[in-house]
Design an enzyme around this catalytic site. Structure first.
Site, PDB file in Angstrom:
ATOM      1  CG  MET A  25      -6.632  46.315  -9.657  1.00 17.97           C
ATOM      2  SD  MET A  25      -7.975  47.374 -10.282  1.00 17.97           S
ATOM      3  CE  MET A  25      -7.640  48.907  -9.375  1.00 17.97           C
ATOM      4  CB  CYS A 109      -1.572  36.665  -9.460  1.00 15.76           C
ATOM      5  SG  CYS A 109      -1.403  37.121 -11.202  1.00 15.76           S
ATOM      6  CE  LYS A 148      -6.962  41.276  -3.694  1.00 17.88           C
ATOM      7  NZ  LYS A 148      -7.299  40.303  -4.741  1.00 17.88           N
TER       8      LYS A 148
END
Length: 343
Positions: A25, A109, A148
């Site tokens: 995060m 993102c 990711k």
């Protein structure tokens, strides 16, 4: 307990103690936060995403983000970028100059400033670019490389399976899938069915992410999607007990109790001490205000407490007020208990 909840979880040669993972995060997952969560039992922690160009050009603030406490391992360090040359150079630096166990590439993102750099979720539109970028990084580093990603750009451009297969063909060691599209940002619901489809399509480990807000959610994700591990992000903010309670629930089926007010404040102050050591008092006081708000969530009178914390200007002032608040709330609770007993 299902087989899905208990089978081993490995990325490359690194075997995790359990199947609960802390998500990367931005602006949150520095060493102080990661170590605190790690001590609550996370099998793997991710560092916040770091700019490839910041690493390559030796930006002082960026390089400070590479700090890893040896107690955090196993750890995955995430980088982002849109150009092959700088992404590879940054990955080589992480490979050679940090104690990270895994190098993760961000392709999820959703924020505009990252998208404009052709990085983050922009990758989701091009499986060929994913293959080219990931394979080149894999060829240039010794550490395992993971990715990711999100399920897709929007509902009309969902290439989750194709993208995961590209990661696998490129030599990626694992893929984490957030069950939302870029368009969703952090709103709406995560699509666990797409996560399941990714797991069924590849042989490398898949980590599921999105809408894991309780230990029961974690078990349900494991059972419904077959993923190798669950990734917890926002649910762990101010609540590292979420990690501990999830690990315990997956391993024994026992749902551990929520922490007391004093326990919350004690861990908040431990986190603050670590943040102060990492970044200095002035920055730590400012950054801890948002963390304190998360730790205080759900406690009676937390609105007043947040206002007071936001006015603190020194470490001692912040500590003194949080300790005072914990004593005040605990006394109110004890007084209420005494009244109930008297009846």
């Amino acid at each position: 307990m299902s087989i899905a909840s208990t089978k081993p979880f490995k990325i490359g040669n690194f075997e995790m103690d359990n199947r609960v993972v802390l998500a990367p995060m931005a602006g949150i997952c520095n060493s102080a936060f990661r170590l605190t969560v790690k001590e609550f039992g996370a099998g793997l922690v991710y560092a916040e995403m770091i700019s490839d160009k910041g690493i390559v050009y030796k930006n002082e603030k960026t390089l400070s983000m590479l700090y890893i406490d040896e107690r955090e391992n196993p750890l995955s360090l995430q980088i982002f970028g849109g150009e092959k040359e700088t992404l590879v150079a940054a990955a080589k630096y992480v490979d050679q100059h940090t104690s990270a166990d895994i190098i993760d590439i961000n392709m999820g993102c959703p924020v505009n400033k990252i998208i404009k750099c052709e990085a983050g979720a922009r990758w989701l539109l091009d499986p060929n670019k994913i293959y080219e970028m990931v394979s080149t990084v894999v060829d240039n580093v010794k550490k395992p490389v993971s990715v990711k990603m999100r399920t897709g750009w929007d509902d009309d451009h969902i290439y989750a399976v194709e993208n995961a297969r590209a990661v696998e063909r490129a030599g990626g060691a694992a893929v984490a899938v957030h069950g939302r599209t870029r368009l969703q940002m952090y709103e709406g619901y995560a699509n666990w069915d797409l996560i399941r489809q990714v797991k069924e399509a590849v042989n490398i480990p898949v980590i599921g992410n999105g809408d894991v807000n309780t230990p029961q959610d974690a078990k349900r994700m494991l059972d419904e999607t077959g993923v190798d591990a669950v990734m917890i992000g926002r649910a762990a903010l101010g609540d590292p007990w979420m990690i501990y309670r999830t690990v315990e629930y997956l391993e024994s089926g026992e749902l551990k109790p929520e922490p007391s007010v004093q326990e919350k404040i004690d861990v908040c102050l431990l986190h603050f001490d670590r943040l102060t050591a990492l970044k200095g008092e002035d920055i730590a006081v400012r950054e801890m205000r948002k963390h304190a708000a998360w730790y205080l969530k759900g406690i009676r009178g937390n609105g007043r407490a947040r206002n007071m914390v936001n006015q603190t200007e020194s470490a001692q002032e912040l500590k003194d007020y949080l300790n005072y608040f914990a004593e005040e709330v605990s006394q109110e609770y004890n007084d209420a208990e005494s009244i109930l007993v008297s009846y």
